[in-house]
Design an enzyme around this catalytic site. Structure first.
Site, PDB file in Angstrom:
ATOM      1  N   LYS A  58      36.301  36.607  50.698  1.00 47.90           N
ATOM      2  CA  LYS A  58      37.509  36.301  51.465  1.00 47.90           C
ATOM      3  C   LYS A  58      37.491  37.055  52.804  1.00 47.90           C
ATOM      4  O   LYS A  58      37.845  36.502  53.853  1.00 47.90           O
ATOM      5  CB  LYS A  58      38.761  36.669  50.646  1.00 47.90           C
ATOM      6  CG  LYS A  58      38.972  35.714  49.474  1.00 47.90           C
ATOM      7  CD  LYS A  58      39.926  36.214  48.406  1.00 47.90           C
ATOM      8  CE  LYS A  58      39.895  35.259  47.216  1.00 47.90           C
ATOM      9  NZ  LYS A  58      40.662  35.697  46.052  1.00 47.90           N
ATOM     10  N   GLN A 102      44.551  40.347  44.190  1.00 45.71           N
ATOM     11  CA  GLN A 102      43.441  39.761  43.439  1.00 45.71           C
ATOM     12  C   GLN A 102      43.689  39.901  41.937  1.00 45.71           C
ATOM     13  O   GLN A 102      44.015  40.972  41.438  1.00 45.71           O
ATOM     14  CB  GLN A 102      42.126  40.457  43.856  1.00 45.71           C
ATOM     15  CG  GLN A 102      40.878  39.850  43.250  1.00 45.71           C
ATOM     16  CD  GLN A 102      40.586  38.424  43.730  1.00 45.71           C
ATOM     17  OE1 GLN A 102      40.964  38.032  44.839  1.00 45.71           O
ATOM     18  NE2 GLN A 102      39.923  37.649  42.906  1.00 45.71           N
ATOM     19  N   ASP A 125      48.509  32.481  48.065  1.00 47.63           N
ATOM     20  CA  ASP A 125      47.907  31.960  46.825  1.00 47.63           C
ATOM     21  C   ASP A 125      48.707  30.772  46.284  1.00 47.63           C
ATOM     22  O   ASP A 125      48.204  30.007  45.455  1.00 47.63           O
ATOM     23  CB  ASP A 125      47.937  33.046  45.733  1.00 47.63           C
ATOM     24  CG  ASP A 125      46.605  33.764  45.575  1.00 47.63           C
ATOM     25  OD1 ASP A 125      45.565  33.125  45.791  1.00 47.63           O
ATOM     26  OD2 ASP A 125      46.628  34.953  45.223  1.00 47.63           O
TER      27      ASP A 125
HETATM   28  N1  GUN Z   1      41.256  35.558  40.789  1.00 47.53           N
HETATM   29  C1  GUN Z   1      40.516  34.443  40.578  1.00 47.53           C
HETATM   30  N2  GUN Z   1      40.935  33.434  41.378  1.00 47.53           N
HETATM   31  C2  GUN Z   1      41.957  33.918  42.103  1.00 47.53           C
HETATM   32  C3  GUN Z   1      42.790  33.355  43.113  1.00 47.53           C
HETATM   33  O1  GUN Z   1      42.679  32.185  43.495  1.00 47.53           O
HETATM   34  N3  GUN Z   1      43.735  34.193  43.628  1.00 47.53           N
HETATM   35  C4  GUN Z   1      43.892  35.480  43.213  1.00 47.53           C
HETATM   36  N4  GUN Z   1      44.848  36.211  43.762  1.00 47.53           N
HETATM   37  N5  GUN Z   1      43.125  36.027  42.284  1.00 47.53           N
HETATM   38  C5  GUN Z   1      42.173  35.251  41.739  1.00 47.53           C
END
Ligand code: GUN
Length: 294
Positions: A58, A102, A125
């Site tokens: 990211k 996350q 998200d």
């Molecule tokens: N962990 C795995 N996929 C995601 C996601 O799309 N967003 C977040 N915040 N954590 C994750």
């Protein structure tokens, strides 16, 4: 069974690069107008290796499109209160447009409370109940969850029609299966949502024009379970002895499916690209003075 048809591998890297290029161009425009860059703040709790890798991906994507990013790393033993305080600080920070915590979080943390503590206007998200609620009502949600919206984008950019098609989604998670079923419905697909308790899963798979597999079980779906000409979207990613694989046994679908997403290089890159899109939208929301706040 019809075999030996050409199965197109849907190129997620290419589609994701196109989305990122659009975001990069919009950010460049902002900068040329003398405005600051959008900013994403990521909170990572603990040392989970997979989470660290995802967060690095990211950060790299942000850098590439010109979005500023900051990662706040908190120790695995962080308390609920300390994590909530960190979120509140970011909610109030006028330079932070998007906030992402996350997942998964360590066991002492109430994940749901954490997700709901994020300002819904900064919830890139799309996990906050307000954004989920809008999606459920079919009202254009401001932030769509990134993996499901990435799948829709991938279908659109590859000219794969959804309207009138039987779309079978396997997996009912809040992150992928449930929101994707709603998005496919919005696209006028006829949607069946299957899960671990579905009886005779194979017959549902065989009736799918578009089959989306998000079960978390490596190579669970074989070519013998799909309809000839189906479009197969594989959301899984697993590291095995022979490298990465998905929830679908890709090789056995070749010559049967009309199109399939590879693993890696299919759905995965789209998730990060859609996050960049949401961050840009968050910046616009913040700069519009949150006039539309509801
Ligand atoms: N962990 C795995 N996929 C995601 C996601 O799309 N967003 C977040 N915040 N954590 C994750």
């Amino acid at each position: 069974m019809e075999i030996n048809r050409e199965t197109v591998k849907i190129n997620g890297k290419k589609a994701a690069a196109a989305v990122r290029a659009e975001v990069a161009s919009a950010v460049r425009c902002l900068r040329e107008q003398g405005k600051r860059a959008p900013k994403l703040s990521v909170i990572l709790v603990g040392e989970d290796a997979a989470s660290r890798t995802y967060v690095k991906g990211k950060e790299k994507a942000c850098q590439e499109v010109g979005i500023e990013s900051e990662t706040i790393v908190l120790p695995a033993e962080t308390s609920q209160d300390d994590l909530l305080q960190a979120i509140r600080r970011l909610n109030e920070d006028s330079h932070t447009d998007g906030i992402l915590v996350q997942l998964p979080l360590p066991p002492q943390i109430d994940e749901e409370q954490v997700v709901q503590a994020i300002d819904p206007d900064k919830d890139v998200d799309g996990f906050h109940i307000r954004n989920v609620g809008k999606l459920t009502k079919g009202k254009a949600a401001r932030y769509l969850p990134c993996t499901p919206s990435g799948i829709i984008e991938l279908l659109h950019r590859n000219q794969i029609p959804i309207e009138g098609k039987h779309c079978v989604v396997i997996g009912r998670s809040n992150l992928v299966g449930k929101p994707l079923a709603l998005l496919l419905l919005e696209e006028n697909g006829t949607v069946t949502l299957c899960h671990s308790k579905t009886a005779d899963l194979s017959s549902f798979c065989r009736s799918a024009d578009i089959l989306v597999v998000a079960t978390g079980n490596p190579r669970m779906i074989h070519g013998s379970m799909i309809k000839p000409g189906a479009v197969v979207i594989d959301v899984g990613i697993h590291r095995g002895e022979k490298g990465l694989c998905g929830d679908v046994d890709t090789e056995s679908c070749m010559g049967i499916a009309s199109a399939i997403t590879p693993v890696p290089g299919g759905v995965g890159p789209m998730t990060v690209a859609m996050l960049m899109k949401n961050c840009l939208e968050a910046y616009r929301v913040l700069h519009a003075g949150r006039a539309e706040k509801q």
